[in-house]
Design a protein around this motif. Structure first.
Motif, PDB file in Angstrom:
ATOM      1  N   ILE A 491      28.660  45.818  50.558  1.00  0.00           N
ATOM      2  CA  ILE A 491      28.269  47.060  51.240  1.00  0.00           C
ATOM      3  C   ILE A 491      27.704  48.091  50.262  1.00  0.00           C
ATOM      4  CG2 ILE A 491      30.398  48.430  51.162  1.00  0.00           C
ATOM      5  CD1 ILE A 491      28.258  47.761  54.301  1.00  0.00           C
ATOM      6  N   THR A 492      28.168  48.078  48.980  1.00  0.00           N
ATOM      7  CA  THR A 492      27.664  49.051  47.995  1.00  0.00           C
ATOM      8  C   THR A 492      26.184  48.828  47.713  1.00  0.00           C
ATOM      9  OG1 THR A 492      29.871  49.090  46.988  1.00  0.00           O
ATOM     10  CG2 THR A 492      28.105  50.084  45.727  1.00  0.00           C
ATOM     11  N   ILE A 493      25.744  47.575  47.756  1.00  0.00           N
ATOM     12  CA  ILE A 493      24.326  47.245  47.514  1.00  0.00           C
ATOM     13  C   ILE A 493      23.435  47.964  48.524  1.00  0.00           C
ATOM     14  CG2 ILE A 493      22.636  45.364  47.688  1.00  0.00           C
ATOM     15  CD1 ILE A 493      24.855  43.517  46.511  1.00  0.00           C
ATOM     16  N   PHE A 494      23.876  48.032  49.772  1.00  0.00           N
ATOM     17  CA  PHE A 494      23.056  48.635  50.831  1.00  0.00           C
ATOM     18  C   PHE A 494      23.256  50.146  50.938  1.00  0.00           C
ATOM     19  CE2 PHE A 494      23.716  44.204  52.045  1.00  0.00           C
ATOM     20  CZ  PHE A 494      22.408  43.792  52.239  1.00  0.00           C
ATOM     21  N   THR A 495      24.359  50.643  50.373  1.00  0.00           N
ATOM     22  CA  THR A 495      24.669  52.079  50.501  1.00  0.00           C
ATOM     23  C   THR A 495      23.960  52.918  49.455  1.00  0.00           C
ATOM     24  OG1 THR A 495      26.858  51.498  51.371  1.00  0.00           O
ATOM     25  CG2 THR A 495      26.552  53.760  50.626  1.00  0.00           C
ATOM     26  N   PHE A 496      23.955  52.454  48.198  1.00  0.00           N
ATOM     27  CA  PHE A 496      23.379  53.260  47.115  1.00  0.00           C
ATOM     28  C   PHE A 496      21.859  53.349  47.274  1.00  0.00           C
ATOM     29  CE2 PHE A 496      21.878  53.871  42.681  1.00  0.00           C
ATOM     30  CZ  PHE A 496      22.537  55.061  42.421  1.00  0.00           C
ATOM     31  N   GLY A 497      21.352  54.575  47.329  1.00  0.00           N
ATOM     32  CA  GLY A 497      19.914  54.779  47.489  1.00  0.00           C
ATOM     33  C   GLY A 497      19.527  55.289  48.863  1.00  0.00           C
ATOM     34  N   MET A 498      20.500  55.385  49.784  1.00  0.00           N
ATOM     35  CA  MET A 498      20.189  55.965  51.103  1.00  0.00           C
ATOM     36  C   MET A 498      19.949  57.469  50.967  1.00  0.00           C
ATOM     37  SD  MET A 498      22.513  53.984  53.939  1.00  0.00           S
ATOM     38  CE  MET A 498      24.029  54.802  53.520  1.00  0.00           C
ATOM     39  N   LYS A 499      19.450  58.083  52.041  1.00  0.00           N
ATOM     40  CA  LYS A 499      19.047  59.489  51.989  1.00  0.00           C
ATOM     41  C   LYS A 499      20.229  60.443  52.187  1.00  0.00           C
ATOM     42  CE  LYS A 499      14.774  58.516  51.257  1.00  0.00           C
ATOM     43  NZ  LYS A 499      14.251  58.699  49.889  1.00  0.00           N
ATOM     44  N   ILE A 500      21.296  60.175  51.455  1.00  0.00           N
ATOM     45  CA  ILE A 500      22.447  61.077  51.399  1.00  0.00           C
ATOM     46  C   ILE A 500      22.929  61.101  49.950  1.00  0.00           C
ATOM     47  CG2 ILE A 500      23.312  60.861  53.771  1.00  0.00           C
ATOM     48  CD1 ILE A 500      25.163  58.658  52.765  1.00  0.00           C
ATOM     49  N   PRO A 501      23.686  62.119  49.546  1.00  0.00           N
ATOM     50  CA  PRO A 501      24.231  62.117  48.179  1.00  0.00           C
ATOM     51  C   PRO A 501      25.138  60.904  47.978  1.00  0.00           C
ATOM     52  CG  PRO A 501      24.475  64.272  49.187  1.00  0.00           C
ATOM     53  CD  PRO A 501      24.041  63.345  50.282  1.00  0.00           C
ATOM     54  N   SER A 502      24.866  60.127  46.949  1.00  0.00           N
ATOM     55  CA  SER A 502      25.651  58.904  46.755  1.00  0.00           C
ATOM     56  C   SER A 502      25.786  58.599  45.264  1.00  0.00           C
ATOM     57  CB  SER A 502      24.977  57.724  47.474  1.00  0.00           C
ATOM     58  OG  SER A 502      23.634  57.602  47.067  1.00  0.00           O
ATOM     59  N   GLY A 503      27.016  58.613  44.796  1.00  0.00           N
ATOM     60  CA  GLY A 503      27.303  58.248  43.407  1.00  0.00           C
ATOM     61  C   GLY A 503      27.708  56.797  43.316  1.00  0.00           C
ATOM     62  N   LEU A 504      27.606  56.251  42.124  1.00  0.00           N
ATOM     63  CA  LEU A 504      27.868  54.828  41.920  1.00  0.00           C
ATOM     64  C   LEU A 504      29.097  54.573  41.049  1.00  0.00           C
ATOM     65  CD1 LEU A 504      26.707  52.061  42.586  1.00  0.00           C
ATOM     66  CD2 LEU A 504      25.290  52.220  40.548  1.00  0.00           C
ATOM     67  N   PHE A 505      29.601  55.606  40.390  1.00  0.00           N
ATOM     68  CA  PHE A 505      30.707  55.402  39.454  1.00  0.00           C
ATOM     69  C   PHE A 505      31.956  54.865  40.164  1.00  0.00           C
ATOM     70  CE2 PHE A 505      29.662  58.082  35.493  1.00  0.00           C
ATOM     71  CZ  PHE A 505      28.320  57.823  35.632  1.00  0.00           C
ATOM     72  N   ILE A 506      32.358  55.547  41.227  1.00  0.00           N
ATOM     73  CA  ILE A 506      33.613  55.181  41.905  1.00  0.00           C
ATOM     74  C   ILE A 506      33.523  53.813  42.597  1.00  0.00           C
ATOM     75  CG2 ILE A 506      35.106  55.814  43.850  1.00  0.00           C
ATOM     76  CD1 ILE A 506      35.795  57.316  41.330  1.00  0.00           C
ATOM     77  N   PRO A 507      32.454  53.484  43.351  1.00  0.00           N
ATOM     78  CA  PRO A 507      32.373  52.136  43.927  1.00  0.00           C
ATOM     79  C   PRO A 507      32.384  51.032  42.872  1.00  0.00           C
ATOM     80  CG  PRO A 507      30.772  53.571  44.974  1.00  0.00           C
ATOM     81  CD  PRO A 507      31.334  54.334  43.822  1.00  0.00           C
ATOM     82  N   SER A 508      31.697  51.243  41.737  1.00  0.00           N
ATOM     83  CA  SER A 508      31.690  50.237  40.668  1.00  0.00           C
ATOM     84  C   SER A 508      33.087  50.072  40.086  1.00  0.00           C
ATOM     85  CB  SER A 508      30.722  50.653  39.551  1.00  0.00           C
ATOM     86  OG  SER A 508      29.420  50.780  40.042  1.00  0.00           O
ATOM     87  N   MET A 509      33.755  51.201  39.864  1.00  0.00           N
ATOM     88  CA  MET A 509      35.125  51.135  39.341  1.00  0.00           C
ATOM     89  C   MET A 509      36.057  50.451  40.334  1.00  0.00           C
ATOM     90  SD  MET A 509      35.484  54.884  37.549  1.00  0.00           S
ATOM     91  CE  MET A 509      37.248  54.723  37.295  1.00  0.00           C
ATOM     92  N   ALA A 510      35.835  50.672  41.629  1.00  0.00           N
ATOM     93  CA  ALA A 510      36.689  50.045  42.648  1.00  0.00           C
ATOM     94  C   ALA A 510      36.548  48.529  42.615  1.00  0.00           C
ATOM     95  CB  ALA A 510      36.326  50.577  44.035  1.00  0.00           C
ATOM     96  N   VAL A 511      35.305  48.037  42.510  1.00  0.00           N
ATOM     97  CA  VAL A 511      35.081  46.580  42.420  1.00  0.00           C
ATOM     98  C   VAL A 511      35.812  46.010  41.216  1.00  0.00           C
ATOM     99  CG1 VAL A 511      33.321  44.827  41.952  1.00  0.00           C
ATOM    100  CG2 VAL A 511      32.877  46.602  43.652  1.00  0.00           C
TER     101      VAL A 511
END
Length: 796
Positions: A491-511
């Motif tokens: 789901i992170t692959i499809f979420t990052f880059g959408m037209k809303i504020p979205s950080g990647l640090f926390i999802p990557s750390m969660a994985v």
């Protein structure tokens, strides 16, 4: 030539670099044809831009949107400004006070950035906490309390059921009076999805209507801006306001994104806001970028509660030009921001972070093997994520999908909420999940992950619980975590880059934390059941507390974050500041380095560099190597069969000719030559300065008409008496533009562009102008050499 190979160029002063390069490289020769100028004018050719017609006129020396700044010119202008202030300070006491205020303005800006970014981060943390819990229920005693705060104030909460109190009710219990049963579950499920859809719809709508630049993490654009690119409005007041509000909504919706990357953007918006209060920064794009570098450090400081890690992050990952003075100011801004956040205390634990842990067992050498394996996993996950996410974002840009951003956000939110609710590890916020995965299992823990079978005869201190066999709760948690891992990866692959504020640090750390906790439990159970194996024999005796699964989660989180971003030093410092695990630096270093090596084997670009390439930003990465054997003549324009280079002559061009040239071309500037026949170079004039100078002259200087001759020499040309009054524009002429010969290797030219931050470089042979190389030409040539589409460099 050692200057060009010196890799730590971003710590050096650009003016010093230019002097060293000029003195050490024969290809960068001083220009002929400037003998009529005095030595002072030669030195200040780029600096004295403000005294046209003996008084300054507005906007000279500024830049248009989507253009690159000239670092050398900005540095020269600041040196001139400082020289004037210093000389005036000796004239009167008032001027001395003004010079002191000017010197202290940088520290004042840092203080203001730290205070505002710390306050905003605290407000965002509190709001996210409340709105995330709002999806599940409400506090009856005070609706603005989160679940945890609601039960803090209750006198009826027991330790075993610390998350249950009569004041907190789930929606089904509030509406129907029943807390358990299939009907209550379905109603809670439905309202969870409904709240998530509402939050995400509000977020994407606000971004779309009020501030389109508020979407994404912002770090790729911040890196590009800090390299000298102009994106007007990206750090504006509306962007700051909308990004702050929509960041709360986006994180609260339960999407697989974090607030840490966007907080860097928010802090840089604060920095840009306060720059406008001081002319020292508002009128000099180079000085403004020093402030933005420090603001980025403050952003990471409040995002992770890691002030030192924030400074290192700005230095390693974001900044293009980072002098020693900026290092000190970044440290101060990060300190003030962390202090402000600590004063607000958003997590209620008197700590700066949610993930603070205390482990009671040291790590052993044999554990380096699983730590390195987690590093390999992090590198592979980083590679997979970058390739898949870039492919999806490219598809979004090139197909009909990109025309429906609201629909895309609603669809991804709906799928996320529907799949996340049944699994308790995906239902809760990602920060809470990471916090639980990092935790050590003490005697007071009630989590499923701590459901071990206890020995009834155990009589040990509370903090030193021996390894125990896993109970049914642990095995149940393991398969739920495995499902959560697959879900988060996809789901992170499809979420990052959408037209809303979205950080990647926390999802990557969660994985990484999920994978690490699973590995940690596996190693722990192997050590318990097979303590006589040779790998466990020396350090894990029966009844000893050998393995800490939470440590494996921490190492896995660092590995995955490193694999995606390619950070190393700053990553390790952020992780041990984030968790307080100072003695676990070696495992973190091993995992971070391994993940970077593995990920680099598949491609050198991290996620931010990949998005910069995808968007076509003109960013020259100092870490890229150019090894091709091409020459300046292969890259310069005009090429064969191209129209000749658009130039101005020093004393024969009329105002009408200049205006026609500006109208018919879109070049950022024009070389000035002695005559079209000789083509001996005099200097370079910026398009914007030329336009403003002619416009101002027509308004303020009598007799300037279309047939007036424009001259760039010190003395006016000999003209018939019947001719209209000529226009002198020598003051806006750069008498010392950067030049190389046509046989200069492109490797050297690329290094000059990188380390001096040039906009353009003129190509000459024996003082005769042959062509021009712009930053865009360099980027196109590099793309071509790497078999990429040279037209992907979209911006000027």
């Amino acid at each position: 030539s050692f200057v060009l190979n010196y890799q730590n160029s971003f710590l050096n002063n650009h003016a010093l670099q230019s002097l060293l390069v000029l003195n050490s490289l024969p290809v960068c020769s001083p220009l002929p044809g400037v003998s009529s100028a005095t030595p002072t004018e030669e030195m200040n050719g780029a600096g004295n831009l403000m005294d046209f017609l003996d008084e300054p006129f507005p906007d000279v020396g500024t830049y248009e949107d989507f253009h690159t700044i000239d670092w050398l010119r900005e540095k020269s202008r600041d040196t001139d400004r400082h020289r004037k202030i210093t000389s005036k300070s000796k004239e009167s006491f008032w001027e001395l006070i003004k010079s002191l205020l000017d010197a202290w303005s940088g520290w004042v800006v840092m203080l203001l950035i730290g205070l505002l970014s710390g306050t905003l981060a605290g407000v965002i943390d509190l709001a996210v906490d409340w709105m995330t819990d709002l999806k599940e229920g409400v506090c009856l005693s005070a609706f603005w309390y989160s679940h945890e705060q609601c039960c803090w104030t209750s006198n009826e909460t027991t330790f075993d059921d610390r998350d249950k109190c009569p004041q907190w009710q789930k929606w089904a219990e509030l509406m129907t009076g029943h807390a358990e049963g299939a009907g209550a579950y379905v109603l809670n499920y439905f309202l969870y999805v409904l709240w998530a859809l509402l939050f995400s719809f509000l977020a994407v709508s606000l971004v779309r209507v009020f501030a389109p630049y508020a979407c994404g993490s912002g770090i790729p654009e911040i890196k590009t801006i800090l390299s000298g690119f102009i994106i007007r409005g990206y750090l504006g007041k509306w962007t700051l306001l909308i990004k702050t509000v929509t960041l709360v909504l986006a994180v609260s919706s339960g999407l697989s994104l974090g607030k840490e990357g966007p907080l860097v953007h928010v802090a840089c918006c604060c920095g840009n806001l306060f720059c406008s209060l001081f002319s020292k920064y508002s009128k000099n794009e180079g000085k403004r970028r020093e402030v933005l570098s420090a603001a980025a450090a403050a952003g990471v400081s409040v995002a992770f509660g890691a002030p030192i890690g924030g400074v290192l992050f700005s230095l390693e990952e974001v900044s293009y030009y980072f002098p020693l003075k900026t290092l000190w100011r970044s440290f101060f801004a990060a300190l003030v921001a962390a202090f402000t956040l600590r004063s607000i205390n958003p997590f209620g634990n008197s700590r700066l972070v949610l993930f603070y842990v205390e482990y009671h067992t040291p790590w052993y050498m044999a554990e380096l093997v699983p730590f390195i394996l987690l590093g390999v996993f992090g590198g592979l996950w980083g590679t997979l994520f970058i390739r898949a996410n870039i492919a999806w974002c490219r598809r979004r840009k090139t197909t009909q999908l990109g025309k429906y951003p609201v629909l895309e956000v609603i669809a991804v939110t709906g799928i996320t909420a529907v799949l996340a609710f049944p699994n308790p590890y995906t239902r809760r916020s990602t920060s809470e999940l990471i916090s639980e995965l990092f935790n050590d299992c003490g005697a007071l823990e009630s989590s499923q992950l701590c459901d071990y079978i206890n020995n009834p005869n155990m009589s040990r201190p509370v903090d030193d619980i021996p390894d125990r066999p896993a109970g049914p709760g642990v095995y149940n948690a393991l398969w739920q975590l495995a499902l959560a891992l697959v879900f988060k990866i996809v789901i992170t692959i499809f979420t990052f880059g959408m037209k809303i504020p979205s950080g990647l640090f926390i999802p990557s750390m969660a994985v990484g934390a999920i994978a690490g906790r699973i590995v940690g439990i596996a190693v722990e159970q192997m050590a318990y059941h097979h303590h006589d194996w040779i790998i466990f024999k020396n350090w894990c005796r029966p009844g000893a507390d050998c393995v800490t699964p939470g440590l494996y989660a921490m190492v896995g989180a660092a590995a995955c974050l490193g694999g995606v971003t390619r950070m190393t030093v700053s990553l390790v410092v952020i992780m041990f500041e984030l968790t307080g695990g100072l003695e676990y630096i070696v495992p973190l270093m091993a995992a971070a380095v391994t993940s970077k090596w593995v990920a680099d084997a598949f491609g050198k670009e991290g996620i931010y560099e990949s998005h910069i390439q995808l968007n076509g930003y003109p960013y020259l990465d100092v870490r890229d190597e150019f090894t091709h054997r091409t020459l300046a003549t292969d890259v310069m324009r005009p090429r064969r069969n191209d129209p000749p280079l658009a130039v101005l002559t020093q004393d024969t061009t009329t105002v009408e000719d200049v205006e026609a040239l500006i109208k018919d071309t879109d070049y950022n500037g024009f070389p000035v030559v002695v005559s079209r026949e000789s083509e001996r170079l005099i200097g370079f004039v910026q398009r914007r300065d030329l336009t403003l100078a002619i416009k101002t002259a027509r308004q303020k200087q009598d007799g300037v008409v279309s047939s007036s001759v424009v001259y760039f020499t010190e003395d006016a040309p000999q003209l018939p008496a019947s001719n209209p009054q000529p226009l002198k524009l020598r003051r806006i002429l750069n008498l010392s533009p950067f030049t190389v010969t046509d046989h200069t290797p492109m490797e050297t030219v690329v290094d000059i562009f990188r380390k001096l931050g040039l906009r353009q470089c003129l190509v000459t042979r024996s003082g005769r102008l042959l062509g021009i190389i712009t930053k865009k030409d360099v980027l196109r040539h590099m793309a071509q050499m790497m078999n990429q589409d040279p037209e992907s460099i979209m911006f000027n």
